[in-house]
Design a protein around this motif. Structure first.
Motif, PDB file in Angstrom:
ATOM      1  N   ALA A 161       0.826  -1.211   0.000  1.00 18.71           N
ATOM      2  CA  ALA A 161       0.000   0.000   0.000  1.00 18.71           C
ATOM      3  C   ALA A 161       0.855   1.253   0.000  1.00 18.71           C
ATOM      4  N   SER A 162       2.011   1.190   0.647  1.00 22.96           N
ATOM      5  CA  SER A 162       2.895   2.358   0.713  1.00 22.96           C
ATOM      6  C   SER A 162       3.532   2.668  -0.630  1.00 22.96           C
ATOM      7  N   ASN A 163       3.781   1.643  -1.433  1.00 28.52           N
ATOM      8  CA  ASN A 163       4.642   1.826  -2.610  1.00 28.52           C
ATOM      9  C   ASN A 163       4.022   1.403  -3.928  1.00 28.52           C
ATOM     10  N   VAL A 164       2.728   1.082  -3.939  1.00 28.12           N
ATOM     11  CA  VAL A 164       2.116   0.589  -5.164  1.00 28.12           C
ATOM     12  C   VAL A 164       2.272   1.576  -6.312  1.00 28.12           C
ATOM     13  N   ILE A 203     -15.360   0.400   6.188  1.00 24.84           N
ATOM     14  CA  ILE A 203     -14.081  -0.119   6.672  1.00 24.84           C
ATOM     15  C   ILE A 203     -13.379   0.967   7.479  1.00 24.84           C
ATOM     16  N   PHE A 204     -13.192   0.715   8.768  1.00 26.52           N
ATOM     17  CA  PHE A 204     -12.427   1.618   9.625  1.00 26.52           C
ATOM     18  C   PHE A 204     -10.949   1.236   9.548  1.00 26.52           C
ATOM     19  N   LEU A 205     -10.091   2.229   9.330  1.00 29.82           N
ATOM     20  CA  LEU A 205      -8.656   2.004   9.194  1.00 29.82           C
ATOM     21  C   LEU A 205      -7.940   2.713  10.334  1.00 29.82           C
ATOM     22  N   VAL A 206      -7.366   1.953  11.259  1.00 24.08           N
ATOM     23  CA  VAL A 206      -6.713   2.544  12.425  1.00 24.08           C
ATOM     24  C   VAL A 206      -5.283   2.020  12.527  1.00 24.08           C
ATOM     25  N   GLU A 207      -4.416   2.795  13.167  1.00 26.63           N
ATOM     26  CA  GLU A 207      -3.018   2.413  13.349  1.00 26.63           C
ATOM     27  C   GLU A 207      -2.853   1.597  14.631  1.00 26.63           C
ATOM     28  N   GLU A 208      -1.937   0.621  14.595  1.00 30.41           N
ATOM     29  CA  GLU A 208      -1.743  -0.231  15.775  1.00 30.41           C
ATOM     30  C   GLU A 208      -1.197   0.551  16.968  1.00 30.41           C
ATOM     31  N   LEU A 235      -9.889  -2.548  10.352  1.00 32.21           N
ATOM     32  CA  LEU A 235      -8.561  -3.007   9.960  1.00 32.21           C
ATOM     33  C   LEU A 235      -7.520  -2.225  10.751  1.00 32.21           C
ATOM     34  N   VAL A 236      -6.615  -2.942  11.397  1.00 34.22           N
ATOM     35  CA  VAL A 236      -5.539  -2.317  12.165  1.00 34.22           C
ATOM     36  C   VAL A 236      -4.251  -2.424  11.360  1.00 34.22           C
ATOM     37  N   LEU A 237      -3.624  -1.274  11.101  1.00 32.50           N
ATOM     38  CA  LEU A 237      -2.427  -1.230  10.276  1.00 32.50           C
ATOM     39  C   LEU A 237      -1.177  -1.228  11.142  1.00 32.50           C
ATOM     40  N   PRO A 238      -0.209  -2.115  10.862  1.00 26.84           N
ATOM     41  CA  PRO A 238       1.048  -2.076  11.610  1.00 26.84           C
ATOM     42  C   PRO A 238       1.810  -0.797  11.314  1.00 26.84           C
ATOM     43  N   ASP A 239       2.588  -0.353  12.285  1.00 24.63           N
ATOM     44  CA  ASP A 239       3.353   0.878  12.110  1.00 24.63           C
ATOM     45  C   ASP A 239       4.307   0.723  10.934  1.00 24.63           C
ATOM     46  N   GLY A 240       4.433   1.770  10.152  1.00 23.62           N
ATOM     47  CA  GLY A 240       5.300   1.708   8.981  1.00 23.62           C
ATOM     48  C   GLY A 240       5.562   3.076   8.415  1.00 23.62           C
ATOM     49  N   VAL A 241       6.311   3.116   7.317  1.00 24.01           N
ATOM     50  CA  VAL A 241       6.693   4.363   6.661  1.00 24.01           C
ATOM     51  C   VAL A 241       6.132   4.363   5.250  1.00 24.01           C
ATOM     52  N   PRO A 242       5.499   5.483   4.847  1.00 24.77           N
ATOM     53  CA  PRO A 242       5.157   6.635   5.688  1.00 24.77           C
ATOM     54  C   PRO A 242       3.847   6.367   6.437  1.00 24.77           C
ATOM     55  N   ARG A 243       3.713   6.937   7.617  1.00 25.11           N
ATOM     56  CA  ARG A 243       2.463   6.811   8.366  1.00 25.11           C
ATOM     57  C   ARG A 243       1.550   7.945   7.926  1.00 25.11           C
ATOM     58  N   THR A 244       0.864   7.719   6.836  1.00 25.84           N
ATOM     59  CA  THR A 244       0.036   8.762   6.240  1.00 25.84           C
ATOM     60  C   THR A 244      -1.363   8.226   5.964  1.00 25.84           C
ATOM     61  N   LYS A 245      -2.279   9.134   5.795  1.00 30.67           N
ATOM     62  CA  LYS A 245      -3.653   8.784   5.447  1.00 30.67           C
ATOM     63  C   LYS A 245      -3.729   8.002   4.138  1.00 30.67           C
ATOM     64  N   PRO A 246      -3.024   8.413   3.062  1.00 32.13           N
ATOM     65  CA  PRO A 246      -3.144   7.658   1.807  1.00 32.13           C
ATOM     66  C   PRO A 246      -2.631   6.224   1.907  1.00 32.13           C
ATOM     67  N   ARG A 247      -1.646   5.953   2.754  1.00 29.62           N
ATOM     68  CA  ARG A 247      -1.215   4.567   2.940  1.00 29.62           C
ATOM     69  C   ARG A 247      -2.377   3.731   3.484  1.00 29.62           C
ATOM     70  N   ALA A 248      -3.063   4.264   4.498  1.00 26.41           N
ATOM     71  CA  ALA A 248      -4.212   3.555   5.059  1.00 26.41           C
ATOM     72  C   ALA A 248      -5.305   3.364   4.013  1.00 26.41           C
TER      73      ALA A 248
END
Length: 484
Positions: free
Chosen positions: A27-30, A150-155, A176-189
């Motif tokens: 999702a970060s790099n597609v 779909i709710f998208l929240v950070e771990e 959906l709980v997203l693991p911490d990562g780079v970049p931590r941005t809305k578009p990644r979620a």
């Protein structure tokens, strides 16, 4: 998948799942991996021509300072004059269009079968907003069995995750709980949510949003009308429900009334590119996936996506049913939010200028000029409002530095067009006279945000300035239908 469980409440079940690292990495790099020239992930080294222009400009200042400054002043004046004329034309076009369509209405006749609709809710540090948000989503007038939320929240945000899990959610909704990562941005979620979306159409709502209950149906009918096959996105207007709470929120709300009430509809009717708003934009899911989703490395992923749609031949439409939002009420919150917007506009413009001639050929001259004026003009205006005020005040103490009559005329025209737009824009505006009178004080504040944006662009280009919500009094009873 990293793990999944079913969260149970009496009579209700909502799926709760922790997303795997590979999925969030994708999702970060597609977009950046598949089309690197369309992404903001690596801008360094791709804009060497900018440094060349700055070097040549420096030489000209040394060799012929007066002539160089006159040329720069003339160029800026021409750009600002063109921007003012374009905005004035868009405002008048929108008002004439509204007048022609007045009384015709836009009914919402039932379809035989409503398509499945996905709603993505990216959340971070929003535990206090969850109850009112869930209540607003449940008021949506759409068949529940066709509504996927779909709710998208950070771990790292356990409070928000817990608040959503404790809500009584329908069976078609999930967390959906997203693991911490780079970049931590809305578009990644959002890209994670897009990969899971089952709907034909998709929209985004933020934590503080209160959408009109009929907004989803209005978007579907707009998509499915004859001649809309090349429309990839429908933008619904955003309006501030707390615009009277402070001077800052009043100006923020007025900007939104003008932009979403007048400028966006005119751009949509003209087929010109639109820098989307960050919420209440409705997409065809298949098209959104085909263009690479959102750029996780751009902090105004909405504006970037709108320009990318135009580059790839897709159009954007608009509807009139609004979403109520919470405007920043303090100058500190406003500055942080606005600096992120300006930084993102700079990222978007930099991508656009990576190959300017080929991109102009992609878009066409009319569309390319419109983007340069609206996107580039927003950046330049933010940068120059403050220095212009200083120059104006200095002219009283140093007469020889006085602003020329031509410059004053352009400034005056810009103020007149802005004032006209303010009074023609829809929305609630009991204090608009005060806001219009204080525009010359509000505009220079943009330069403070622009300075911060430039610094961040070099120091932390992908950092996300989080806007706090829930600072206004309880909003659970807000009825967006009253703002239509």
């Amino acid at each position: 998948m990293a793990g999944a469980e079913t969260f149970k409440e009496p009579g209700r079940r909502a799926r709760f799942e922790t997303v795997g690292l590979l999925e969030t990495e994708y999702a970060s790099n597609v977009l950046a991996d598949q089309a690197p020239l369309l992404s903001s992930r690596r801008l360094n080294g791709r804009l060497n021509w900018v440094w060349l222009v700055l070097f040549v400009f420096g030489l000209c200042v040394v060799i012929a300072p007066n002539l160089t400054m006159e040329a720069v002043s003339g160029t800026l004046l021409a750009l600002f004059f063109s921007l003012i004329i374009l905005r004035g034309a868009l405002v008048m076009s929108s008002c004439l269009g509204q007048k022609r369509n007045r009384g015709t209405g836009h009914g919402l006749p039932p379809l035989r079968t409503w398509p499945t609709y996905t709603v993505l809710i990216p959340l971070f540090d929003e535990a206090a907003s969850v109850p009112n948000l869930v209540a607003a989503l449940k008021r949506l007038d759409y068949p529940m069995d066709k509504l996927e939320v779909i709710f998208l929240v950070e771990e790292t945000d356990s409070e928000t995750s817990q608040a959503v899990r404790q809500s009584h959610l329908p069976t078609t909704w999930s967390i959906l709980v997203l693991p911490d990562g780079v970049p931590r941005t809305k578009p990644r979620a959002l890209n994670v949510g897009l990969g899971r979306a089952c709907g034909n159409y998709l929209t985004i709502y933020d934590a503080e949003d209160r959408p009109h209950p009929a907004q989803l149906k209005a978007a579907v009918l707009e998509f499915e009308q004859e001649g809309a096959e090349n429309v990839a996105c429908i933008q619904a207007p955003l309006r501030a429900h707390n615009g009277v709470c402070s001077w800052v929120s009043g100006h923020w709300g007025l900007e939104y009334d003008v932009h979403f009430g007048l400028v966006v509809p005119a751009l949509a009717r003209s087929g010109l590119p639109i820098a989307l708003g960050g919420t209440s934009n409705h997409f065809r899911v298949d098209v959104l996936k085909a263009v690479g989703g959102w750029d996780a490395w751009n902090v105004t992923e909405d504006a970037d996506l709108g320009i990318r749609f135009a580059r790839l031949g897709w159009k954007i439409g608009s509807i009139s049913l609004p979403t109520l939002e919470e405007a920043p009420e303090s100058l500190g919150v406003w500055t942080a939010q606005r600096s992120r917007w300006i930084k993102g506009y700079m990222q978007t413009w930099a991508v656009l200028m990576t190959r300017p001639l080929s991109i102009m050929a992609e878009l066409g001259a009319r569309e390319y000029v419109a983007i340069q004026l609206l996107l580039g003009g927003a950046i330049l205006s933010a940068c120059f409002h403050g220095p212009l005020l200083i120059w104006f005040l200095a002219s009283f103490a140093i007469p020889e530095s006085a602003i020329s009559g031509v410059s004053l005329s352009v400034i005056g025209l810009g103020y007149i067009v802005s004032a006209m737009s303010a009074f023609l824009a829809p929305g609630r505006g009991a204090n608009r006279w005060l806001l219009v009178l204080t525009l010359p004080i509000y505009w220079p504040l943009l330069s403070i945000a622009a300075l911060r944006a430039v610094i961040e662009l070099f120091k932390s280009p992908y950092s996300w300035a989080k806007t706090p919500h829930g600072l206004t009094a309880n909003t659970s009873s807000l009825d967006p239908a009253a703002f239509h």
